[in-house]
Motif scaffolding. Structure first.
Motif, short mmCIF file in Angstrom:
data_model
loop_
_atom_site.label_atom_id
_atom_site.label_comp_id
_atom_site.label_asym_id
_atom_site.label_seq_id
_atom_site.Cartn_x
_atom_site.Cartn_y
_atom_site.Cartn_z
N TYR A 1 -4.06 -41.47 -30.37
CA TYR A 1 -3.91 -40.94 -29.01
C TYR A 1 -5.02 -41.51 -28.13
O TYR A 1 -6.03 -41.97 -28.65
N CYS B 1 0.32 -38.25 -23.18
CA CYS B 1 -0.02 -37.18 -24.11
C CYS B 1 -1.36 -37.50 -24.77
O CYS B 1 -1.52 -38.55 -25.37
N GLU C 1 0.47 -31.94 -26.96
CA GLU C 1 1.10 -32.38 -25.72
C GLU C 1 2.35 -33.21 -26.01
O GLU C 1 3.32 -33.16 -25.26
N LEU C 2 2.31 -33.95 -27.10
CA LEU C 2 3.48 -34.76 -27.47
C LEU C 2 4.67 -33.87 -27.78
O LEU C 2 5.79 -34.12 -27.33
N ASP D 1 5.98 -32.65 -24.46
CA ASP D 1 6.50 -33.62 -23.48
C ASP D 1 7.61 -34.53 -23.99
O ASP D 1 8.40 -35.05 -23.21
#
Lengths: 84, 457
Positions: free
Chosen positions: B153, B171, B176-177, B180
């Protein structure tokens, strides 16, 4: 803006008035729809930027003065809302 | 050579093409929507055809009406400008079918440039550095997690059909991935009719550097140096310059060669741009090929002396390119500010209206590409770019000084514009030192507030 006349919702700038989020979707509101303060009631597109038109108060839509997908002028009256 | 060219666009770029036609003694045809009757491009062209109502989908994006206008006026070629139909394969095919030359790349080029996954594969095979990414579209969150874990990341989830900064989610971690990834798929489907997404590594503090390319039909390709397009807001470019303060001659040659190799790999013709990301350590990565003339093309014109629009026309007519990068005498520095009718103090809200007081800057080293005039009413239907102000001087310092003077002189009242923002940038020590990345402009903007009038783009 007296109570008998209802609350006016006017355009913050000129733009194209949309009653729906997308052509195939239902309108945000109809005459008679009960709305909450800050609820989205329409969209205004100006130079490719969309702005939300939100209800200024809790109440009921009593009049919609603009047709879907037509231009409105700056400060043009779009809705009248009866305070609830 | 062509005898008549139809210009399938509006605003400053339509004017730019019409003027190039005049320079080449070629007749021009303007097309316009009902909202653009009083536009300058309509007044300046030799002939005019109304192609439909104000809404772009019914006029400037209406392929049938535009082809019909070309046939009625006996135009033998169409220049699409940028935006609208410029990169639509279908439009290029329709032109061909009707015996009209499309001034731009081939339909195959357009198809490939639009498909970022395939384009990247070809570039990798050609040995051009690309940003680490998923090998193709990513279907499930399970696959997404695995891929991101391997590349590390932060990552970007990108809609395959997106562009211009739309359809991208960043992300910073797996949480967050998870949130999203499905959103990106849904948005891709609704916005671009394609729910394919791919994932790539997010490069921190990058610069956006692009190379202008010209290619003829005989396999001759030249790059015309780079453009520095790092200063952006929400992936929309604001200020561009040529050359880039971040490039050494060595890196310029290396990237230029990669750009030429990139277009060679796809048999590209006409004008195009190869976009790269450049990281802090001088490593560069291919991003995409833009298969059109670009908004920021004037900065290259000023540093090379080459008129890119007339070159596009010449190459489309089947002429040979006739030079390479080493034949050019590149000199000086050019800066472009995109003047938008937007209020930088209020989250870049558009500012439509009638121009009551207009004064255009001029003088040594100033070029202004605009469709504005005193009394012009900005239509609400089209985007907010109202002018491109370009400065030129032998040094970067000089070009900044000229830009500042020109910005101060420019009056477009009572509209709100991005001019005050650019004035601050021209005075900023970091900008003067050439120190910026793609997040640079943020420091000049008021904190975005959650207001009643937040746009919903």
């Amino acid at each position: 803006m007296s109570d008998s006349k209802g609350i006016e919702v006017r355009a913050k700038m000129s733009g194209i008035f949309y009653r729906k989020p997308a052509p195939e979707e239902p309108s945000y509101v109809e005459v008679g729809t009960v709305v909450k303060k800050k609820q989205i009631i329409a969209l205004l597109e100006t130079m490719k930027v969309f702005q939300k038109v939100k209800s200024p108060a809790d109440g009921k839509i009593v009049e919609i003065l603009v047709e879907n997908e037509t231009p409105v002028k700056d400060d043009e009256l779009m809705f009248i809302i009866e305070k609830g | 050579m062509f005898s008549k060219i139809l210009v399938a666009n509006r605003g400053e770029i339509a004017l730019r093409v019409i003027r190039a036609c005049k320079d080449l003694c070629i007749k021009s045809v303007a097309v316009y929507s009902e909202a653009d009757e009083n536009s300058l491009h309509v007044k300046l062209a030799d002939e005019q055809v109304c192609i439909g109502p104000a809404i772009s989908t019914k006029s400037y994006l209406n392929i049938q009406n535009i082809i019909k206008a070309a046939k009625e006026t006996d135009a033998d070629a169409i220049h699409p400008g940028y935006g609208y139909l410029a990169e639509k394969e279908e439009f290029a095919v329709e032109c061909e079918k009707n015996g009209i030359v499309f001034i731009g790349p081939t339909p195959e080029n357009l198809n490939l440039a639009g498909d970022k996954i395939v384009a990247k594969k070809i570039m990798m095979e050609a040995g051009i550095p690309v940003i680490p990414a998923s090998p193709g579209s990513v279907e499930t969150i399970h696959d997404a997690k695995k891929i991101c874990h391997e590349m590390g990341y932060p990552v970007m989830v990108k809609a395959s059909g997106g562009g211009g900064g739309r359809g991208i989610k960043i992300c910073k971690n797996e949480e967050e991935l998870i949130e999203d990834f499905p959103m990106a798929k849904i948005e891709g489907r609704t916005a671009f009719g394609n729910d394919e997404v791919y994932i790539e590594k997010f490069i921190r503090e990058p610069r956006h550097i692009e190379f202008q390319i010209l290619a003829d039909k005989f396999g001759n390709i030249a790059h015309l140096g780079e453009r520095e397009c790092t200063i952006q807001r929400r992936y929309q470019k604001l200020i561009e310059e040529a050359p880039s303060p971040a490039l050494t001659q060595e890196l310029r040659n290396e990237m230029g060669e990669a750009a030429v190799k990139a277009v060679k790999a796809v048999d590209y013709v006409n004008a195009g741009t190869v976009e790269f990301l450049l990281d802090k350590h001088g490593k560069f990565y291919f991003m995409e090929v833009n298969s059109r003339i670009q908004v920021e093309h004037p900065v290259t014109e000023l540093t090379t002396g080459i008129d890119l629009i007339t070159e596009q026309i010449r190459l489309a007519a089947g002429e040979k390119l006739g030079y390479s990068f080493n034949d050019l005498s590149i000199r000086g520095w050019a800066i472009e500010c995109r003047i938008n009718a937007e209020d930088p103090e209020r989250n870049f809200l558009p500012s439509p209206g009638t121009i009551e007081r207009y004064h255009a800057p001029a003088g040594f080293g100033v070029r202004l590409d605009t469709h504005l005039y005193q009394g012009y009413e900005l239509p609400i239907y089209y985007d907010s770019l109202i002018a491109k102000l370009i400065s030129f001087n032998l040094s970067r310092k000089g070009a900044i000084r000229v830009m500042k003077r020109a910005l101060e002189e420019f009056k477009v009242e009572p509209l709100k514009t991005t001019i005050p923002l650019y004035l601050k940038v021209m005075d900023d020590p970091d900008f003067k030192d050439g120190k910026f990345d793609t997040g640079y402009i943020e420091k000049f903007l008021p904190d975005e507030e959650e207001g009643d009038d937040d746009d919903c783009e």
